[in-house]
Design an enzyme around this catalytic site. Structure first.
Site, PDB file in Angstrom:
ATOM      1  N   HIS A 106     -14.684  15.445  32.082  1.00  0.00           N
ATOM      2  CA  HIS A 106     -14.511  16.890  31.911  1.00  0.00           C
ATOM      3  C   HIS A 106     -13.222  17.141  31.138  1.00  0.00           C
ATOM      4  CE1 HIS A 106     -14.954  21.127  32.836  1.00  0.00           C
ATOM      5  NE2 HIS A 106     -13.702  21.151  33.234  1.00  0.00           N
ATOM      6  N   GLY A 140     -22.025  19.358  43.291  1.00  0.00           N
ATOM      7  CA  GLY A 140     -21.411  20.592  42.778  1.00  0.00           C
ATOM      8  C   GLY A 140     -21.121  20.516  41.287  1.00  0.00           C
TER       9      GLY A 140
HETATM   10  C1  GRF Z   1     -16.549  16.214  26.121  1.00  0.00           C
HETATM   11  O1  GRF Z   1     -15.241  16.761  25.980  1.00  0.00           O
HETATM   12  C2  GRF Z   1     -17.021  16.382  27.536  1.00  0.00           C
HETATM   13  O2  GRF Z   1     -15.986  16.259  28.501  1.00  0.00           O
HETATM   14  C3  GRF Z   1     -17.512  17.804  27.510  1.00  0.00           C
HETATM   15  O3  GRF Z   1     -18.157  17.959  26.269  1.00  0.00           O
HETATM   16  C4  GRF Z   1     -17.572  17.029  25.360  1.00  0.00           C
HETATM   17  C5  GRF Z   1     -18.697  16.157  24.842  1.00  0.00           C
HETATM   18  O4  GRF Z   1     -18.261  15.575  23.664  1.00  0.00           O
HETATM   19  N1  GRF Z   1     -18.427  18.050  28.603  1.00  0.00           N
HETATM   20  P1  GRF Z   1     -19.166  14.403  22.992  1.00  0.00           P
HETATM   21  O5  GRF Z   1     -20.613  14.874  23.044  1.00  0.00           O
HETATM   22  O6  GRF Z   1     -18.940  13.168  23.803  1.00  0.00           O
HETATM   23  O7  GRF Z   1     -18.619  14.295  21.595  1.00  0.00           O
END
Ligand code: GRF
Length: 198
Positions: A106, A140
């Site tokens: 995240h 969650g």
């Molecule tokens: C990442 O920053 C992830 O944490 C968030 O969306 C982005 C996905 O980037 N949920 P990618 O598809 O790996 O380039």
């Protein structure tokens, strides 16, 4: 270790894992890549690496529960040691969570700014430091026990895209390092504390 990676977008985190797994000392290989939608760069990256892919769209299923059961089966056939959500934009339900350990990444320092707009929310919050979090997924939204975090500074004039790119350069390294250590050394979860290694 056998990894199944789930993606919903550009897949640069997936690409970082693909690149790391080329080295046998990484200790894991990606045995399949799954997605919740067609036509994304993340799937193209897997295909270029000759890795099996699957797509399960929620709207193709009569219920969310049936989608959950189906995606759990699509994952299970690959017998993963660890499922990695790398920019996967669906919440996985009990059929998957009860069957496999699931790691998620995240782009914020949880518990701050959970959910689908963590970067935008951090900017709106006016924070001077944000970052990225790797955690074990639970039922969650971004609430599972935290495995690793790294801080990223926010600069004046940052917009969501520029800040997210700066976070992702750190996030990709954190994800690769964390996945590698977990598959090589194992991990234990005690309450909300995750300890890698013995
Ligand atoms: C990442 O920053 C992830 O944490 C968030 O969306 C982005 C996905 O980037 N949920 P990618 O598809 O790996 O380039």
């Amino acid at each position: 270790g056998r990894l199944v990676v789930l993606v919903s977008g550009s897949g640069t985190n997936l690409q970082a894992l693909l690149d790391a797994a080329v080295n046998p000392s990484f200790g894991a290989r990606i045995v399949a890549v799954g997605a919740d939608r067609e036509g994304i760069e993340g799937l193209a990256r897997a295909e270029r690496a000759s890795i099996p892919t699957f797509v399960e769209r929620v709207k193709d299923h009569p219920s969310r529960q049936e989608w959950d059961e189906t995606i759990a089966r699509r994952i299970a056939v690959h017998e993963p040691d660890l499922v990695v959500c790398a920019g996967f934009m669906k919440i996985l339900g009990a059929p998957t969570l009860d069957a496999f350990p699931v790691l998620n990444t995240h782009p914020a320092l949880l518990p701050s700014f959970p959910g689908a707009h963590g970067v935008r929310d951090a900017l709106a919050g006016g924070v001077k430091v944000t970052g990225c979090t790797v955690m074990l997924a639970d039922a969650g939204v971004d609430t599972g026990p935290i495995v690793a975090q790294e801080a990223v500074r926010v600069f004046d004039g940052d917009d969501e895209e520029r800040l997210h790119e700066r976070i992702k350069t750190v996030e990709r390294g954190l994800l690769v390092d964390t996945v590698g250590r977990m598959v090589r050394e194992g991990w234990t979860v005690t309450g909300r504390t995750v300890r890698i290694g013995n």
